[in-house]
Scaffold this active site. Sequence first.
Site, PDB file in Angstrom:
ATOM      1  N   ARG A 146       0.799  -1.226   0.000  1.00 58.01           N
ATOM      2  CA  ARG A 146       0.000   0.000   0.000  1.00 58.01           C
ATOM      3  C   ARG A 146       0.832   1.276   0.000  1.00 58.01           C
ATOM      4  O   ARG A 146       0.433   2.281   0.596  1.00 58.01           O
ATOM      5  CB  ARG A 146      -0.974   0.001   1.177  1.00 58.01           C
TER       6      ARG A 146
ATOM      7  N   LYS B  41     -15.079  -3.085   2.729  1.00 54.22           N
ATOM      8  CA  LYS B  41     -13.793  -3.058   2.040  1.00 54.22           C
ATOM      9  C   LYS B  41     -12.900  -1.988   2.664  1.00 54.22           C
ATOM     10  O   LYS B  41     -13.362  -0.917   3.057  1.00 54.22           O
ATOM     11  CB  LYS B  41     -13.990  -2.771   0.544  1.00 54.22           C
ATOM     12  N   ASP B  42     -11.613  -2.294   2.709  1.00 52.89           N
ATOM     13  CA  ASP B  42     -10.628  -1.453   3.371  1.00 52.89           C
ATOM     14  C   ASP B  42     -10.534  -0.081   2.710  1.00 52.89           C
ATOM     15  O   ASP B  42     -10.792   0.077   1.513  1.00 52.89           O
ATOM     16  CB  ASP B  42      -9.271  -2.156   3.317  1.00 52.89           C
ATOM     17  N   ALA B  43     -10.127   0.906   3.508  1.00 52.74           N
ATOM     18  CA  ALA B  43      -9.958   2.254   2.967  1.00 52.74           C
ATOM     19  C   ALA B  43      -8.671   2.377   2.157  1.00 52.74           C
ATOM     20  O   ALA B  43      -8.648   3.062   1.126  1.00 52.74           O
ATOM     21  CB  ALA B  43      -9.951   3.272   4.108  1.00 52.74           C
TER      22      ALA B  43
END
Length: 458
Positions: free
Chosen positions: A32, A103-105
């Site tokens: 990320r 869902k992840d940020a």
Amino acid sequence: MDLQFKEASELERKMGIEIYLTTQDGIGGRIRTLLSDFIVREVLRSGLRAEVSPKWPSGSLPGKGSFLLCTLIKKGIDTLTAARELARALGIPNGLISFAGLKDAKAITAQFITIRGAKPGQLELLSFRNMLVVPVEFTTKPVNPSDLIANEFGILIRDIGMPSTDALVRLEAILGDLKELGGMPNFFGHQRFGTHRPVTHLIGRELVLGRVKEAVELLLTYIGPGEGARAREARSYLADTWDLKGFLELLPKGMFYEREVARHLIKRPRDYHGAIRKLPIKLRKLFVQAYQAYLFNRFLSSRAKEGLPLSEPLPGDWVVLLDEHGLPHRAVRASRSNLGTLRGLIKAGRASLALPIPGFRQEGSGGRQGEIEEAILEEEGISPSDFKVKAMPELSSPGQLRPALASFRLLEDPRVTGDELNPGRRAVFLSFRLPRGSYATCLLREVIKPRDLIKSGF
């Protein structure tokens, strides 16, 4: 395979994740760095796949019904925030928007949502900085978690220091050992608790125990290891003074939920129940679910550390039979009379050893695993019946079973390339599919073996 486990970091242990299942050193690196390094796509039971770059439909939409099924593509925000912004833009209550999964940020994600009563033309008029909503079809019911069967991931791990060949050899050894074991450890992942501020399960525990005031205090004052200076200052100030007006002046603008709770307490200083109810019901339920997840993680960690098998049942263990999508559909208690049959089904990929997510309806395991679970619950001061939350009944949770291991399927061979953001370093691209409810970060942590979760992008 001889099971000797590496110990997890202190931060992971706070989430109940106490071990690694693979013994090799990891490849290192960071996830990320860019949002585009972490791509997630949903797959529905109907066969529909959410695409990150969908085309706007031409002509009339297929299907019928009052629910508009859409693809939500979002970047840098979580699902609850995206749904809230969409509802505000459409001028409708949040409750008219449903989704199959959170869902992840810190990713680019494509997922399905339904909007009750919406028309495609309304969506064409909307413009958002960090999300896009594209209509797919009309349907007669809202999308829900049972519609989701899997998530597909495209992950780029950057800043790897070892040579390409060494990275690939080590990666293949780790993935091979997990395959031999029967899958990756099916822990609830870091985002369930918050890596930068692992507090959701702590709030959940207080709510389950009926200590609503303490839950509110944790929400507002708990300082996480990855929080920014302004947030730390605001929380520390409030913990020392309980000056809510001063807290609001110090609070960073983005902290919407804390602001709502603090404003309520300024108006009604002792109404802690009302304050926590200023949060969306889905978020409040997440607190309790996070505590259940923490307990499950501890059950799984303790079983592994005791040397009990993760891919074979013992008498008293739970086993779940799996459907054609690899999802649980029926539970069976292992006994001496059915042990051989269940072990055969597990080897064939048609069943899985399962552990309980504690709740007011879910029975614990028997045998040695049951003793492990009872000891952990006693240490926590919790009984399964406490999940019938008397202080806030709408948060009550019956519990369920969850497979101890999750199968993963590579969608293409891993690739090692140069990392254009870090000259002289390598990047590894991994593309894989996981059953719904399983976390990509729980596979990635085995591959990377991060020394510092936050610096490694988790």
